[in-house]
Design a protein around this motif. Structure first.
Motif, PDB file in Angstrom:
ATOM      1  N   GLU A  46       0.637  -1.198   0.057  1.00  0.00           N
ATOM      2  CA  GLU A  46      -0.147  -0.149  -0.060  1.00  0.00           C
ATOM      3  C   GLU A  46       0.830   1.168  -0.122  1.00  0.00           C
ATOM      4  O   GLU A  46       1.844   1.169   0.307  1.00  0.00           O
ATOM      5  CB  GLU A  46      -0.820  -0.062   1.259  1.00  0.00           C
ATOM      6  CG  GLU A  46      -1.898  -1.297   1.170  1.00  0.00           C
ATOM      7  CD  GLU A  46      -2.903  -1.127   2.178  1.00  0.00           C
ATOM      8  OE1 GLU A  46      -3.211   0.175   2.682  1.00  0.00           O
ATOM      9  OE2 GLU A  46      -3.812  -1.892   2.606  1.00  0.00           O
ATOM     10  N   SER A  47       0.265   2.296  -0.553  1.00  0.00           N
ATOM     11  CA  SER A  47       1.267   3.418  -0.782  1.00  0.00           C
ATOM     12  C   SER A  47       0.225   4.749  -0.506  1.00  0.00           C
ATOM     13  O   SER A  47      -0.639   4.811  -1.063  1.00  0.00           O
ATOM     14  CB  SER A  47       1.899   3.551  -2.024  1.00  0.00           C
ATOM     15  OG  SER A  47       2.348   4.847  -2.397  1.00  0.00           O
ATOM     16  N   TYR A  48       0.677   5.757   0.246  1.00  0.00           N
ATOM     17  CA  TYR A  48      -0.047   6.887   0.467  1.00  0.00           C
ATOM     18  C   TYR A  48      -0.186   7.568  -0.731  1.00  0.00           C
ATOM     19  O   TYR A  48      -1.184   8.246  -1.267  1.00  0.00           O
ATOM     20  CB  TYR A  48       0.497   7.826   1.873  1.00  0.00           C
ATOM     21  CG  TYR A  48      -0.045   9.090   1.761  1.00  0.00           C
ATOM     22  CD1 TYR A  48      -1.240   9.645   2.412  1.00  0.00           C
ATOM     23  CD2 TYR A  48       0.790  10.196   0.993  1.00  0.00           C
ATOM     24  CE1 TYR A  48      -1.709  10.649   2.372  1.00  0.00           C
ATOM     25  CE2 TYR A  48       0.089  11.382   0.989  1.00  0.00           C
ATOM     26  CZ  TYR A  48      -1.030  11.857   1.829  1.00  0.00           C
ATOM     27  OH  TYR A  48      -1.526  12.971   1.979  1.00  0.00           O
ATOM     28  N   ALA A  49       0.840   7.965  -1.405  1.00  0.00           N
ATOM     29  CA  ALA A  49       1.210   8.579  -2.681  1.00  0.00           C
ATOM     30  C   ALA A  49       0.427   8.041  -3.800  1.00  0.00           C
ATOM     31  O   ALA A  49      -0.107   8.993  -4.791  1.00  0.00           O
ATOM     32  CB  ALA A  49       2.745   8.716  -3.072  1.00  0.00           C
ATOM     33  N   GLN A  50       0.112   6.658  -3.766  1.00  0.00           N
ATOM     34  CA  GLN A  50      -0.809   6.242  -4.842  1.00  0.00           C
ATOM     35  C   GLN A  50      -2.112   6.023  -4.640  1.00  0.00           C
ATOM     36  O   GLN A  50      -2.874   6.034  -5.585  1.00  0.00           O
ATOM     37  CB  GLN A  50      -0.090   4.841  -5.283  1.00  0.00           C
ATOM     38  CG  GLN A  50       1.312   4.890  -5.676  1.00  0.00           C
ATOM     39  CD  GLN A  50       1.955   3.456  -6.006  1.00  0.00           C
ATOM     40  OE1 GLN A  50       1.353   2.623  -6.101  1.00  0.00           O
ATOM     41  NE2 GLN A  50       3.413   3.388  -6.291  1.00  0.00           N
ATOM     42  N   THR A  51      -2.481   5.959  -3.506  1.00  0.00           N
ATOM     43  CA  THR A  51      -3.969   5.862  -3.182  1.00  0.00           C
ATOM     44  C   THR A  51      -4.651   6.876  -2.536  1.00  0.00           C
ATOM     45  O   THR A  51      -5.876   7.149  -2.630  1.00  0.00           O
ATOM     46  CB  THR A  51      -4.121   4.628  -2.203  1.00  0.00           C
ATOM     47  OG1 THR A  51      -3.435   4.584  -1.055  1.00  0.00           O
ATOM     48  CG2 THR A  51      -3.828   3.346  -2.875  1.00  0.00           C
ATOM     49  N   ILE A  52      -4.107   7.704  -1.500  1.00  0.00           N
ATOM     50  CA  ILE A  52      -4.586   8.658  -0.588  1.00  0.00           C
ATOM     51  C   ILE A  52      -4.387  10.209  -1.236  1.00  0.00           C
ATOM     52  O   ILE A  52      -5.517  10.799  -1.370  1.00  0.00           O
ATOM     53  CB  ILE A  52      -4.032   8.687   0.738  1.00  0.00           C
ATOM     54  CG1 ILE A  52      -4.011   7.367   1.141  1.00  0.00           C
ATOM     55  CG2 ILE A  52      -4.806   9.567   1.779  1.00  0.00           C
ATOM     56  CD1 ILE A  52      -5.632   6.937   1.438  1.00  0.00           C
ATOM     57  N   GLN A  53      -3.137  10.497  -1.676  1.00  0.00           N
ATOM     58  CA  GLN A  53      -3.032  11.818  -2.087  1.00  0.00           C
ATOM     59  C   GLN A  53      -3.694  12.078  -3.419  1.00  0.00           C
ATOM     60  O   GLN A  53      -4.414  13.103  -3.604  1.00  0.00           O
ATOM     61  CB  GLN A  53      -1.514  12.212  -2.299  1.00  0.00           C
ATOM     62  CG  GLN A  53      -1.018  13.529  -2.580  1.00  0.00           C
ATOM     63  CD  GLN A  53      -1.489  14.466  -1.575  1.00  0.00           C
ATOM     64  OE1 GLN A  53      -1.098  14.093  -0.217  1.00  0.00           O
ATOM     65  NE2 GLN A  53      -2.363  15.467  -1.666  1.00  0.00           N
ATOM     66  N   PRO A  54      -3.754  10.952  -4.117  1.00  0.00           N
ATOM     67  CA  PRO A  54      -4.699  11.474  -5.583  1.00  0.00           C
ATOM     68  C   PRO A  54      -5.967  11.830  -5.275  1.00  0.00           C
ATOM     69  O   PRO A  54      -6.895  12.570  -5.814  1.00  0.00           O
ATOM     70  CB  PRO A  54      -4.699  10.153  -6.241  1.00  0.00           C
ATOM     71  CG  PRO A  54      -3.333   9.477  -5.942  1.00  0.00           C
ATOM     72  CD  PRO A  54      -3.195   9.879  -4.509  1.00  0.00           C
ATOM     73  N   ILE A  55      -6.989  11.187  -4.097  1.00  0.00           N
ATOM     74  CA  ILE A  55      -8.197  11.495  -3.770  1.00  0.00           C
ATOM     75  C   ILE A  55      -8.026  12.834  -3.166  1.00  0.00           C
ATOM     76  O   ILE A  55      -9.062  13.672  -3.424  1.00  0.00           O
ATOM     77  CB  ILE A  55      -8.512  10.393  -2.672  1.00  0.00           C
ATOM     78  CG1 ILE A  55      -8.935   9.151  -3.343  1.00  0.00           C
ATOM     79  CG2 ILE A  55      -9.884  11.051  -2.208  1.00  0.00           C
ATOM     80  CD1 ILE A  55      -9.178   8.141  -2.387  1.00  0.00           C
ATOM     81  N   LEU A  56      -6.845  13.102  -2.396  1.00  0.00           N
ATOM     82  CA  LEU A  56      -6.831  14.397  -1.655  1.00  0.00           C
ATOM     83  C   LEU A  56      -6.835  15.636  -2.916  1.00  0.00           C
ATOM     84  O   LEU A  56      -7.648  16.504  -2.704  1.00  0.00           O
ATOM     85  CB  LEU A  56      -5.841  14.669  -0.844  1.00  0.00           C
ATOM     86  CG  LEU A  56      -5.989  13.788   0.394  1.00  0.00           C
ATOM     87  CD1 LEU A  56      -4.668  13.859   1.297  1.00  0.00           C
ATOM     88  CD2 LEU A  56      -6.938  13.930   1.340  1.00  0.00           C
ATOM     89  N   ASP A  57      -5.870  15.300  -3.911  1.00  0.00           N
ATOM     90  CA  ASP A  57      -5.958  16.094  -4.893  1.00  0.00           C
ATOM     91  C   ASP A  57      -7.027  16.589  -5.683  1.00  0.00           C
ATOM     92  O   ASP A  57      -7.357  17.815  -6.148  1.00  0.00           O
ATOM     93  CB  ASP A  57      -4.776  15.600  -5.948  1.00  0.00           C
ATOM     94  CG  ASP A  57      -3.459  15.731  -5.428  1.00  0.00           C
ATOM     95  OD1 ASP A  57      -3.158  16.229  -4.214  1.00  0.00           O
ATOM     96  OD2 ASP A  57      -2.608  14.966  -5.978  1.00  0.00           O
ATOM     97  N   ARG A  58      -7.997  15.463  -5.941  1.00  0.00           N
ATOM     98  CA  ARG A  58      -9.312  15.824  -6.650  1.00  0.00           C
ATOM     99  C   ARG A  58     -10.266  16.379  -5.818  1.00  0.00           C
ATOM    100  O   ARG A  58     -11.120  17.000  -6.364  1.00  0.00           O
ATOM    101  CB  ARG A  58      -9.822  14.436  -7.366  1.00  0.00           C
ATOM    102  CG  ARG A  58      -9.033  13.612  -8.198  1.00  0.00           C
ATOM    103  CD  ARG A  58      -9.782  12.482  -8.893  1.00  0.00           C
ATOM    104  NE  ARG A  58     -10.169  11.548  -7.932  1.00  0.00           N
ATOM    105  CZ  ARG A  58      -9.340  10.512  -7.568  1.00  0.00           C
ATOM    106  NH1 ARG A  58      -7.984  10.474  -7.892  1.00  0.00           N
ATOM    107  NH2 ARG A  58      -9.766   9.507  -6.631  1.00  0.00           N
ATOM    108  N   ARG A  59     -10.184  16.270  -4.524  1.00  0.00           N
ATOM    109  CA  ARG A  59     -11.320  16.595  -3.705  1.00  0.00           C
ATOM    110  C   ARG A  59     -11.278  17.485  -2.581  1.00  0.00           C
ATOM    111  O   ARG A  59     -12.020  18.274  -2.178  1.00  0.00           O
ATOM    112  CB  ARG A  59     -12.338  15.429  -3.066  1.00  0.00           C
ATOM    113  CG  ARG A  59     -12.721  14.314  -3.889  1.00  0.00           C
ATOM    114  CD  ARG A  59     -13.871  14.942  -4.918  1.00  0.00           C
ATOM    115  NE  ARG A  59     -14.158  13.713  -6.074  1.00  0.00           N
ATOM    116  CZ  ARG A  59     -13.784  14.162  -7.042  1.00  0.00           C
ATOM    117  NH1 ARG A  59     -12.891  15.096  -7.514  1.00  0.00           N
ATOM    118  NH2 ARG A  59     -14.179  13.173  -8.139  1.00  0.00           N
TER     119      ARG A  59
END
Length: 780
Positions: A46-59
């Motif tokens: 699992e990766s914060y950069a690949q799963t979490i930050q993209p959601i934060l970037d969009r929303r």
């Protein structure tokens, strides 16, 4: 009795707040502010950069980025979430004393250090259990609040939500979230926008439950490491000449997103000062401004990775490569001059770059700034100064910018002039200025004296009308598109782009080296966003002089008989003394007539056309409607030609999405250019508005980082939209217009439209693109 009752009420509220803050302690144990000083490693795979930050970037990043993030909560990096939030605003036009800087990655490095600076957590710092992570984590609570209390799916957002840019901070700290949910059920996150999808919410919820794990920043690529080593060697030479040039470069590039032109991944870096040399970990010198004393005798310029998501409102890309290095070597290091001593970092030095860098050739300094003039101007457009109406009501809504040619005139003579009269070019500096009117009068006197000296210098150097012609305007050396720029003001934000965009504007600036340098040092290098009201007002008032000087340089190209009339039209609402300030006072004129042959009675309009013709070989074409599908051009052009008072109901900056069956959607920017009788007034701008002079600029692509509205139409709807726009006469009319054409905050398709805009922005304008900011999105 009223005072006693008020005091009792304050004490009761304070006591309730204290009780609320301690409720989580009782349920989940005392908070540990050091809990996130060392992030929890994510599970394997699992990766914060690949799963979490993209959601934060969009929303989330659409509102929570940079200095104007609500409650200073930044979602642009894990470290921003771990830092938390603060109820103290960065932008405060009323503070009497300079504030403590709170720059992420600069003024504190660990969450526990941010707690000491008054930030409160949004991730749970109590017992590290899934239940506590959910219930005591403000981020999770606010996301779930939106899930429980979604927005309506049509109309405008109610529920008492305030979307004004200067609204009071409503950030609940700790267990204050319980009261916040009761009082403002529709206030969940994303604030005033549709909620996350079930999949997005599930991913974020599970991440929060597990303790917000994070693997740390991405490693720098091997190619980038090689380029960093090469550039750090270049910037850290030991000779006085090398050190003075590097200081000049740093004070101009400290806001840049630097990238290497041969790096296919285009990773961005920032130039900083460090007490440690290349090869060692960076020990950041966290001065308030780049012109401030570093506090050590020997320091080093280093390149560090940009660790935050790129957002359009602060993105200023700048390429580094072999050609750039050779150019700077030729201009600054191989040139035949000497540097006998290095200047210090006193307040006087910060206020006067002409004295500080007097040893560097004037021609080299000017060409350094001209080579990337869009970036240079972008510093005051996208730098922290330009947030809010007070900072931006000093410029017109749209104007063209060109530059005096560096190949004209004797640079040695100009250097002598700058050295001799450097005191006249002093700038207001300091983060806390106690006075406003007295400094303004002092700097007005200095500006008048400088313009008088400048006029005498020009008259002597030009010799006669035969030399006062278009050759004075830089043609980009036949290849550089930075020679022509357009600046747009969007009320309390602004944009600059390459090219002479739109129809000929009311005003234009022609900028020479002394003016360009002062703009940079006034509004970028010397500006402290955490400074007090005196600092901010002095910077704003001095910018009046600089705008007028740019306009003066344009006016002198007109026939002498038309200069005063043109100036008076630009300053219709002002007194004679204010109008005379354009020339530096009633005694300052340029007695030489223009050598340009004019054929019409409107020389201003004719000159703007001549500038466009002269610069045609280098003009950027990115924002011309010829890029639109042929069948759409006529109705789009008709829409962009709407003029007059009906436009006052339209927002400043809207994104128009045109969707046709069988074709990919296309994005256009619809920009309102508000008519003004003058822009020299500090307050009372509304009195200077001239609605009948409002115009539109419609271009393909994105201009502006803060869209106020999204419109979505088919090509067939464009004529009806145009007629509806011409007929706007009230707020009710605009509400009906929005109901038909706008994608409002409540629209279930809001995020798909927003995502499509950003996706096309990145595809069509890859170097300029970043996340768009929705803090100014309307609710009408």
């Amino acid at each position: 009795m009223r005072r006693v009752a008020s005091l009792i009420l304050v004490l009761v509220l304070a006591a309730c707040t204290t009780i609320a803050l301690h409720r989580f302690d009782q349920l989940y144990g005392p908070a540990d502010p050091r809990r996130f000083d060392q992030p929890l490693a994510p599970p394997p795979g699992e990766s914060y950069a690949q799963t979490i930050q993209p959601i934060l970037d969009r929303r989330c990043v659409a509102c929570h980025a940079c200095y104007d993030a609500p409650c200073q909560l930044k979602a642009t990096a894990w470290e921003g979430l771990a830092r938390g939030a603060s109820k103290t605003p960065v932008y405060d036009a009323t503070r009497l004393l300079a504030a403590q800087p709170t720059r992420l990655f600069v003024d504190a490095q660990k969450p526990s250090e941010w707690r000491e600076l008054g930030f409160f957590p949004v991730l749970n710092e109590h017992a590290p259990t899934p239940e506590a992570n959910r219930a005591a984590g403000l981020m999770h609570r606010l996301l779930m609040q939106k899930e429980k209390h979604p927005l309506p799916t049509s109309g405008i957002v109610g529920g008492g939500l305030d979307f004004s840019i200067d609204r009071e901070a409503m950030c609940p700290a700790g267990a204050q979230i319980d009261e916040y949910e009761r009082k403002m059920p529709l206030g969940g996150m994303p604030f005033g926008l549709p909620g996350l999808s079930p999949a997005e919410l599930g991913v974020l919820s599970r991440w929060i439950e597990r303790g917000a794990p994070y693997e740390g920043p991405a490693p720098v690529t091997p190619l980038a490491l090689q380029r960093i080593a090469m550039w750090e060697r270049f910037f850290n030479g030991d000779t006085p000449k090398e050190r003075l040039f590097s200081r000049y470069a740093f004070e101009h590039l400290f806001l840049a997103h630097l990238y290497f032109d041969d790096d296919p991944e285009r990773q961005y870096f920032r130039m900083v000062r460090s007490t440690t040399p290349p090869g060692q970990p960076v020990a950041l010198i966290a001065s308030r401004r780049p012109v401030d004393d570093p506090g050590v005798e020997r320091f080093y310029y280093r390149l560090v990775p940009e660790r935050e998501t790129i957002v359009a409102k602060t993105h200023m890309p700048y390429a580094l490569g072999a050609t750039r290095m050779a150019r700077w070597r030729s201009l600054f290091l191989d040139a035949p001059y000497t540097v006998d001593r290095l200047p210090g970092y006193s307040a006087d030095t910060a206020a006067n770059p002409f004295a500080t860098f007097a040893a560097l050739p004037v021609d080299a300094r000017y060409r350094f700034m001209l080579d990337e003039a869009e970036y240079t101007i972008m510093g005051f457009i996208k730098g922290p100064v330009c947030r809010g109406q007070m900072a931006l009501d000093v410029i017109d809504d749209r104007f063209w910018v060109t530059f005096l040619s560096p190949s004209v005139g004797d640079h040695r003579e100009q250097a002598d002039l700058l050295a001799r009269d450097a005191n006249l070019l002093r700038l207001p500096t300091g983060s806390s200025n106690e006075q406003v009117i007295t400094p303004w009068l002092h700097y007005a006197k200095l500006e008048n004296e400088y313009l008088s000296v400048k006029s005498e210098f020009l008259a002597r150097g030009l010799g006669g009308p035969q030399n006062l012609d278009l050759r004075l305007v830089w043609d980009g050396d036949g290849r550089n598109p930075n020679a022509a720029l357009t600046v747009f003001r969007h009320f309390d934000s602004a944009s600059v782009v390459k090219g002479l965009v739109g129809e000929p504007p009311k005003t234009a600036w022609v900028i020479g080296y002394p003016l360009l340098e002062r703009i940079h040092y006034l509004l970028v290098a010397n500006y402290d966003v955490f400074g007090n009201i005196g600092h901010q007002l002095n910077s704003r008032l001095y910018m009046d002089f600089l705008r007028m000087e740019g306009e003066f340089n344009f006016l002198v190209l007109l026939p002498q008989a038309q200069r005063i009339a043109t100036r008076d039209y630009w300053y219709r609402a002002d007194s004679a003394s204010t109008r005379e300030q354009v020339y530096g006072g009633p005694s300052t004129t340029l007695p030489i007539d223009s050598g340009i042959r004019y054929r019409t009675a409107d020389a201003r309009l004719e000159l703007l056309g001549m500038l466009k013709t002269r610069l045609a070989p280098v003009l950027a074409k990115d924002f011309e409607l010829d890029r639109a599908p042929a069948a759409w051009r006529a109705p789009l052009r008709a829409l962009g030609e709407v003029r007059g008072a009906s436009l006052e109901w339209l927002p400043e900056d809207a994104a128009l999405v045109v969707e046709a069956p069988g074709a990919a959607p296309a994005t256009f920017s619809l920009l309102r250019n508000t008519g003004h009788a003058s822009v020299s007034q500090l307050i009372g701008e509304r009195r200077e508005l001239r609605p009948d002079e409002n115009t539109l600029t419609l271009v393909p692509g994105i201009i502006g980082a803060y869209p106020n509205a999204f419109y979505r139409v088919s090509p067939a709807q464009l004529p009806a939209m145009t007629e509806a726009l011409r007929g706007l006469k009230s707020e009710a009319d605009y509400a009906a217009f929005s109901e038909r054409y706008a994608v409002r905050r409540t629209n279930p398709d809001f995020w798909s439209v927003s995502d499509g805009l950003v996706e096309r922005y990145r595809r069509d304008q890859p170097l300029q693109a970043g996340i768009l900011d929705l803090n100014r999105f309307e609710n009408r």
